[in-house]
Design an enzyme around this catalytic site. Structure first.
Site, short mmCIF file in Angstrom:
data_model
loop_
_atom_site.label_atom_id
_atom_site.label_comp_id
_atom_site.label_asym_id
_atom_site.label_seq_id
_atom_site.Cartn_x
_atom_site.Cartn_y
_atom_site.Cartn_z
N GLU A 83 0.79 -1.22 0.00
CA GLU A 83 0.00 0.00 0.00
C GLU A 83 0.83 1.28 0.00
OE1 GLU A 83 -3.07 0.51 -0.41
OE2 GLU A 83 -4.15 -1.32 0.07
N SER A 343 -32.19 -32.44 48.12
CA SER A 343 -31.40 -33.02 49.21
C SER A 343 -29.98 -32.48 49.30
CB SER A 343 -31.32 -34.55 49.02
OG SER A 343 -32.61 -35.13 49.13
#
Length: 678
Positions: A83, A343
């Protein structure tokens, strides 16, 4: 004459140039720069910084924070090479590239190359301006020159990594890497790096999920230049030539969605939340949760919570089998939902009874029909075992024995112990009843795991946490009672097909089969599993032992290949058979059976309840009244004197702190006081 004018012309030219430069500098200095602090996706990461979940920014885009140091250097080199080769030497505008682009446009009659630098691209992305019109180009050049004055090259590059478009709502390198490759951009193959360089040039037409052919062609051109300029070798180019372009977007990670949402609600201003979770374990337990309910109806739900009980850190939190608005109501965090524990509260009641000197694991207790006013509890299987050891009563999860113990303790004492453990129990009415030990109280999965973590830690609570530092909480049980409970639970047989590894665990099923539970621990980890329906309707045939226990063992296996051993028994533990116990501890007498014997029950007259007492040479003077001789004296459930035939005694008390003193007479009658030793 000509020679005389030359210095003057040169001076004029220099002055004009200087004036133009001054004007240019002023022009650039007057540039209005858009905000450089851009909103990024809020992120939730695990203990190692691995992404668990992220959220889009306000406009629905994925824009995720990224540092150049967290990006593959090969990608950065490829990006600059393709780029903007002179990125690190120009001042924002590469005039050579601009002149070249202009000359090519004049000679070819069309735009051949753009001449935009990475800084100019950042300027365009910051302003979201177009690329083709001259006015836009001039504005980008001016802003690029201004950016170079204010920012370093690394900061400009970081803005590009944050803003580069990748199609749809993907913005920035990190969002693209996660969406297209399912990984962070820290390590990329040459083909992956090339594709991420190529897409921003034409983000919509090169989207690999929509135009894989065009994306592949663009990737190829980037790779060709990288090969030509020596950034990749010929061997690397050959290896990556056939690498398939991803043809679909992957979802951004969404692990622990319920807990992530909670973290955001509690700290909405933070953009990065680091939790104690471990991403690999979280993913594994979420997979286990989905597999468990798959094919078992469209309403069955599951929640799993795993923690390190030594530190209190939550390692995985699965709120549901899927974060969906479906018939399972997956959006509800079932680790926080109020449910009946069945329980699973029984171990706490037994531990408290051991601490109070009411019983020992080898104490015999009657499992037979009993009634408290209008309340007549029954065992789950509607049968009775007669006289049985407390150890077996807990392992068989019998209801009658635990209700007898709860009656002797008082339900308020059980609730108080739950609160010391950091739980927030919810009871109906003003006062808790005997049914709390059978599940008649509202708790959360997090509450229950925290309780079992306290038992695993030797009886001391440490609030579970998913971030921040933890502080040790209150003592719930003595070290001896906690070990006794752990030892009993580790003797439970595992579910069919599970390893015989002596995991300490307990299952539970609430009334009407609405909740199935399994909670267990080893010497380091604690895991809780809840199964049921989010709306609280019954699940026919659901039992904790059949449904939740196998998941518990699988979850523990995913945490570690082998269990961490449980600690050895504390020195003060009374490891004897029933026949060797002090007479009052050999058989438990309920308050109902002993009601007529309580008139002359033994009492501790000194020290009185709640007193602060100094020890004398490590010993405590205890004075007694009433009861039938001989007497037994206990401290926190540990017998210190047996066969006592007087009303006074000096008891060895090596440590300071709170202690519960109990006295039991020959008829099994007892009383206790809690005092503070200095």
């Amino acid at each position: 004459m000509m020679r005389a004018r030359t210095p003057f012309a040169l001076a004029v030219a220099l002055a004009v140039t200087a004036f133009a430069l001054d004007l240019g500098r002023d022009w650039v200095a007057a540039t209005e720069i858009p905000p450089l602090s851009l909103p990024t996706s809020v992120e939730v990461v695990d203990r190692n910084g691995i992404l668990l979940r992220a959220y889009t920014v306000a406009d629905g885009r994925w824009r995720m924070a990224v540092e150049t140091g967290d990006v593959d250097p090969a990608y950065l080199a490829m990006l600059v090479n393709y780029e903007d080769k002179r990125f690190y030497s120009h001042a924002g505008v590469d005039w050579r590239s601009v002149l070249r682009a202009g000359w090519q446009a004049l000679t070819n009659g069309r735009v051949v190359s753009g001449g935009s630098t990475l800084t100019m691209q950042v300027a365009r992305l910051l302003e979201e301006s177009g690329t083709g019109k001259m006015g836009g180009k001039l504005r980008q050049m001016r802003l690029a020159l201004a950016l170079e004055r204010r920012l370093s090259k690394d900061q400009i590059l970081q803005l590009y990594l944050l803003l580069a478009p990748y199609g749809g709502n993907l913005e920035g390198l990190r969002a693209a890497s996660l969406s297209y490759f399912g990984k962070e951009p820290k390590r990329l193959t040459p083909a992956e790096a090339a594709l991420l360089v190529a897409i921003p040039q034409a983000p919509e037409s090169r989207r690999p999920d929509r135009h894989p052919g065009r994306a592949a062609e663009a990737r190829g051109r980037v790779l060709e230049r990288a090969l030509r300029d020596g950034l990749v070798s010929e061997e690397q180019a050959r290896q990556t030539a056939g690498e398939v372009v991803p043809d679909a977007r992957r979802p951004v990670p969404m692990l622990a969605p319920h807990l992530a949402d909670r973290a955001l609600r509690e700290d909405p201003g933070n953009t990065r939340h680091r939790l104690t979770l471990e991403a690999g374990l979280q993913r594994s337990l979420e997979d286990l949760a989905r597999a468990t309910v798959d094919g078992k109806g469209d309403q069955l739900q599951i929640a799993i919570l795993a923690a390190d009980h030594r530190s209190g850190e939550i390692l995985a939190s699965v709120g549901s089998a899927g974060f969906l608005a479906d018939r399972r109501q997956g959006f509800v965090d079932m680790t926080q939902a109020l449910r009946s524990p069945g329980s699973t509260l029984k171990p706490l009641v037994y531990g408290l009874a051991f601490d109070e000197g009411l019983a020992h694991p080898e104490t015999m207790i009657d499992d037979k029909p009993v009634q408290f006013g209008t309340y007549a509890p029954r065992n789950f299987d509607k049968t009775w075992r007669g006289t049985i050891r407390l150890r077996e009563a807990l392992q068989l999860s019998l209801n009658i024995p635990v209700v007898l113990l709860t009656d002797a303790l008082g339900p308020a004492k059980v609730i108080a112990a739950m609160q010391r453990a950091g739980m927030k129990p919810v009871v109906k009415g003003d006062e808790p009843g005997l049914a709390i030990s059978l599940g008649g109280v509202g708790v959360t999965l997090t509450d229950m795991v925290q309780l079992y973590a306290a038992i695993a830690r030797g009886g001391v609570a440490l609030p579970l946490r998913y971030r921040g530092e933890g502080a040790e909480g209150a003592r719930v049980l003595s070290a001896v009672a906690a070990w006794q409970v752990s030892d009993i639970l580790s003797g439970l047989p595992p579910p069919p097909g599970a390893p015989e590894n002596r995991l300490a665990y307990k299952t539970g099923t609430s009334y009407g089969h609405r909740d199935a539970w399994a909670i267990g621990f080893d010497g380091r980890y604690v895991v809780g599993v809840w199964m049921g329906r989010a709306d609280g309707t019954p699940v026919p045939g659901a039992f904790g032992a059949d449904s939740a226990a196998p998941v518990l063992f699988q979850a523990m296996g995913r945490i570690s290949r082998s269990l961490t051993p449980l600690p050895p028994a504390p020195k003060a533990t009374l490891l004897v058979s029933n026949a060797q116990l002090p007479q009052p501890l050999r058989r438990f007498r309920s308050r109902i059976a002993a009601f007529d014997l309580m008139a002359d029950a033994p009492q501790v007259t000194f020290p009185p309840e709640g007193a602060e007492v100094e020890r004398l040479d490590g010993q405590l003077l205890v004075k007694l009244r009433g009861g039938t001789l001989p007497l037994t004296l206990l401290a926190d459930g540990v017998p210190l004197r047996t066969g006592l035939r007087g009303r006074e005694a000096m008891l060895p008390m090596p440590g300071a702190g709170f202690v519960t003193l109990s006295v039991i007479d020959a008829e099994g009658r007892s009383s206790r006081v809690r005092v503070m030793l200095k």
